[in-house]
Design a protein around this motif. Structure first.
Motif, PDB file in Angstrom:
ATOM      1  N   GLY A  24      -2.056  97.564 -13.900  1.00 58.68           N
ATOM      2  CA  GLY A  24      -2.383  96.573 -14.914  1.00 58.68           C
ATOM      3  C   GLY A  24      -1.699  95.268 -14.576  1.00 58.68           C
ATOM      4  N   GLN A  25      -1.960  94.255 -15.382  1.00 62.62           N
ATOM      5  CA  GLN A  25      -1.297  92.963 -15.194  1.00 62.62           C
ATOM      6  C   GLN A  25       0.199  93.123 -15.409  1.00 62.62           C
ATOM      7  N   PRO A  26       1.033  92.456 -14.628  1.00 61.48           N
ATOM      8  CA  PRO A  26       2.479  92.501 -14.874  1.00 61.48           C
ATOM      9  C   PRO A  26       2.809  91.914 -16.244  1.00 61.48           C
ATOM     10  N   MET A  27       3.709  92.572 -16.953  1.00 61.89           N
ATOM     11  CA  MET A  27       4.079  92.160 -18.303  1.00 61.89           C
ATOM     12  C   MET A  27       4.520  90.693 -18.379  1.00 61.89           C
ATOM     13  N   PRO A  28       5.339  90.168 -17.435  1.00 64.00           N
ATOM     14  CA  PRO A  28       5.751  88.760 -17.541  1.00 64.00           C
ATOM     15  C   PRO A  28       4.573  87.787 -17.463  1.00 64.00           C
ATOM     16  N   ILE A  29       3.530  88.146 -16.728  1.00 57.97           N
ATOM     17  CA  ILE A  29       2.343  87.290 -16.634  1.00 57.97           C
ATOM     18  C   ILE A  29       1.656  87.197 -17.998  1.00 57.97           C
ATOM     19  N   ILE A  30       1.566  88.320 -18.688  1.00 53.44           N
ATOM     20  CA  ILE A  30       0.931  88.333 -20.007  1.00 53.44           C
ATOM     21  C   ILE A  30       1.745  87.506 -20.996  1.00 53.44           C
ATOM     22  N   GLY A  31       3.055  87.649 -20.960  1.00 53.84           N
ATOM     23  CA  GLY A  31       3.906  86.841 -21.836  1.00 53.84           C
ATOM     24  C   GLY A  31       3.722  85.359 -21.593  1.00 53.84           C
ATOM     25  N   GLU A  32       3.659  84.984 -20.339  1.00 56.73           N
ATOM     26  CA  GLU A  32       3.446  83.575 -19.974  1.00 56.73           C
ATOM     27  C   GLU A  32       2.109  83.076 -20.519  1.00 56.73           C
ATOM     28  N   LEU A  33       1.047  83.873 -20.372  1.00 59.92           N
ATOM     29  CA  LEU A  33      -0.267  83.484 -20.888  1.00 59.92           C
ATOM     30  C   LEU A  33      -0.243  83.282 -22.399  1.00 59.92           C
ATOM     31  N   VAL A  34       0.370  84.219 -23.110  1.00 64.91           N
ATOM     32  CA  VAL A  34       0.422  84.129 -24.573  1.00 64.91           C
ATOM     33  C   VAL A  34       1.180  82.867 -24.998  1.00 64.91           C
ATOM     34  N   LEU A  35       2.328  82.635 -24.405  1.00 63.57           N
ATOM     35  CA  LEU A  35       3.135  81.483 -24.820  1.00 63.57           C
ATOM     36  C   LEU A  35       2.503  80.154 -24.421  1.00 63.57           C
ATOM     37  N   ARG A  36       1.788  80.111 -23.327  1.00 67.32           N
ATOM     38  CA  ARG A  36       1.144  78.856 -22.900  1.00 67.32           C
ATOM     39  C   ARG A  36      -0.149  78.559 -23.659  1.00 67.32           C
ATOM     40  N   LYS A  37      -0.915  79.612 -24.006  1.00 65.39           N
ATOM     41  CA  LYS A  37      -2.272  79.371 -24.492  1.00 65.39           C
ATOM     42  C   LYS A  37      -2.523  79.703 -25.955  1.00 65.39           C
ATOM     43  N   ALA A  38      -1.810  80.657 -26.535  1.00 62.86           N
ATOM     44  CA  ALA A  38      -2.153  81.119 -27.888  1.00 62.86           C
ATOM     45  C   ALA A  38      -1.731  80.113 -28.954  1.00 62.86           C
ATOM     46  N   THR A  39      -2.636  79.877 -29.885  1.00 67.16           N
ATOM     47  CA  THR A  39      -2.314  79.046 -31.048  1.00 67.16           C
ATOM     48  C   THR A  39      -2.397  79.843 -32.348  1.00 67.16           C
ATOM     49  N   THR A  40      -2.948  81.065 -32.256  1.00 66.07           N
ATOM     50  CA  THR A  40      -3.057  81.954 -33.416  1.00 66.07           C
ATOM     51  C   THR A  40      -2.776  83.391 -32.970  1.00 66.07           C
ATOM     52  N   ILE A  41      -2.533  84.254 -33.955  1.00 66.53           N
ATOM     53  CA  ILE A  41      -2.350  85.676 -33.662  1.00 66.53           C
ATOM     54  C   ILE A  41      -3.603  86.241 -32.982  1.00 66.53           C
ATOM     55  N   ALA A  42      -4.764  85.882 -33.465  1.00 63.33           N
ATOM     56  CA  ALA A  42      -6.012  86.387 -32.887  1.00 63.33           C
ATOM     57  C   ALA A  42      -6.126  86.011 -31.407  1.00 63.33           C
ATOM     58  N   GLU A  43      -5.756  84.789 -31.060  1.00 64.97           N
ATOM     59  CA  GLU A  43      -5.796  84.370 -29.663  1.00 64.97           C
ATOM     60  C   GLU A  43      -4.773  85.142 -28.833  1.00 64.97           C
ATOM     61  N   ALA A  44      -3.596  85.385 -29.380  1.00 67.34           N
ATOM     62  CA  ALA A  44      -2.564  86.137 -28.670  1.00 67.34           C
ATOM     63  C   ALA A  44      -3.050  87.554 -28.382  1.00 67.34           C
ATOM     64  N   ILE A  45      -3.628  88.201 -29.389  1.00 75.88           N
ATOM     65  CA  ILE A  45      -4.140  89.561 -29.218  1.00 75.88           C
ATOM     66  C   ILE A  45      -5.257  89.576 -28.174  1.00 75.88           C
ATOM     67  N   GLU A  46      -6.147  88.622 -28.245  1.00 75.63           N
ATOM     68  CA  GLU A  46      -7.255  88.545 -27.286  1.00 75.63           C
ATOM     69  C   GLU A  46      -6.732  88.385 -25.856  1.00 75.63           C
ATOM     70  N   LEU A  47      -5.722  87.556 -25.658  1.00 78.57           N
ATOM     71  CA  LEU A  47      -5.157  87.377 -24.324  1.00 78.57           C
ATOM     72  C   LEU A  47      -4.524  88.661 -23.805  1.00 78.57           C
ATOM     73  N   ILE A  48      -3.811  89.370 -24.672  1.00 77.68           N
ATOM     74  CA  ILE A  48      -3.191  90.634 -24.269  1.00 77.68           C
ATOM     75  C   ILE A  48      -4.260  91.652 -23.897  1.00 77.68           C
ATOM     76  N   GLU A  49      -5.284  91.779 -24.736  1.00 81.35           N
ATOM     77  CA  GLU A  49      -6.328  92.772 -24.489  1.00 81.35           C
ATOM     78  C   GLU A  49      -7.184  92.412 -23.264  1.00 81.35           C
ATOM     79  N   LYS A  50      -7.426  91.141 -23.053  1.00 82.93           N
ATOM     80  CA  LYS A  50      -8.232  90.691 -21.916  1.00 82.93           C
ATOM     81  C   LYS A  50      -7.489  90.905 -20.590  1.00 82.93           C
ATOM     82  N   ASN A  51      -6.190  90.769 -20.595  1.00 80.78           N
ATOM     83  CA  ASN A  51      -5.362  90.892 -19.399  1.00 80.78           C
ATOM     84  C   ASN A  51      -4.568  92.183 -19.457  1.00 80.78           C
ATOM     85  N   ARG A  52      -5.260  93.292 -19.530  1.00 78.18           N
ATOM     86  CA  ARG A  52      -4.669  94.612 -19.779  1.00 78.18           C
ATOM     87  C   ARG A  52      -3.424  94.861 -18.940  1.00 78.18           C
TER      88      ARG A  52
END
Length: 74
Positions: A24-52
């Motif tokens: 799967g995607q490395p955990m630090p990469i997912i954290g970076e994506l969430v912190l850089r791109k998410a503006t809502t909880i829904a966006e954060a969840i979508e990023l996590i699920e999209k980048n399994r």
């Protein structure tokens, strides 16, 4: 690992015990994506699920503005 972005989205992870070696995607990469791109909880969840991630993590995201929170298990 924890973090918060300027939009008030927080990110934290809990490591789970797992016997699987699934890829799967490395955990630090997912954290970076969430912190850089998410503006809502829904966006954060979508990023996590999209980048399994691998099966070893539970991601906890919150919105400091609304008080919403979610735990997303890999």
């Amino acid at each position: 690992i924890t973090g918060v972005n300027e939009r008030g989205i927080t990110f934290a992870v809990h490591q789970n015990q797992a016997d699987s070696k699934a890829a799967g995607q490395p955990m630090p990469i997912i954290g970076e994506l969430v912190l850089r791109k998410a503006t809502t909880i829904a966006e954060a969840i979508e990023l996590i699920e999209k980048n399994r991630p691998g099966p070893f993590w539970t991601f906890v995201v919150t919105d400091l503005k609304t008080g919403e929170a979610a735990a997303v298990e890999a």
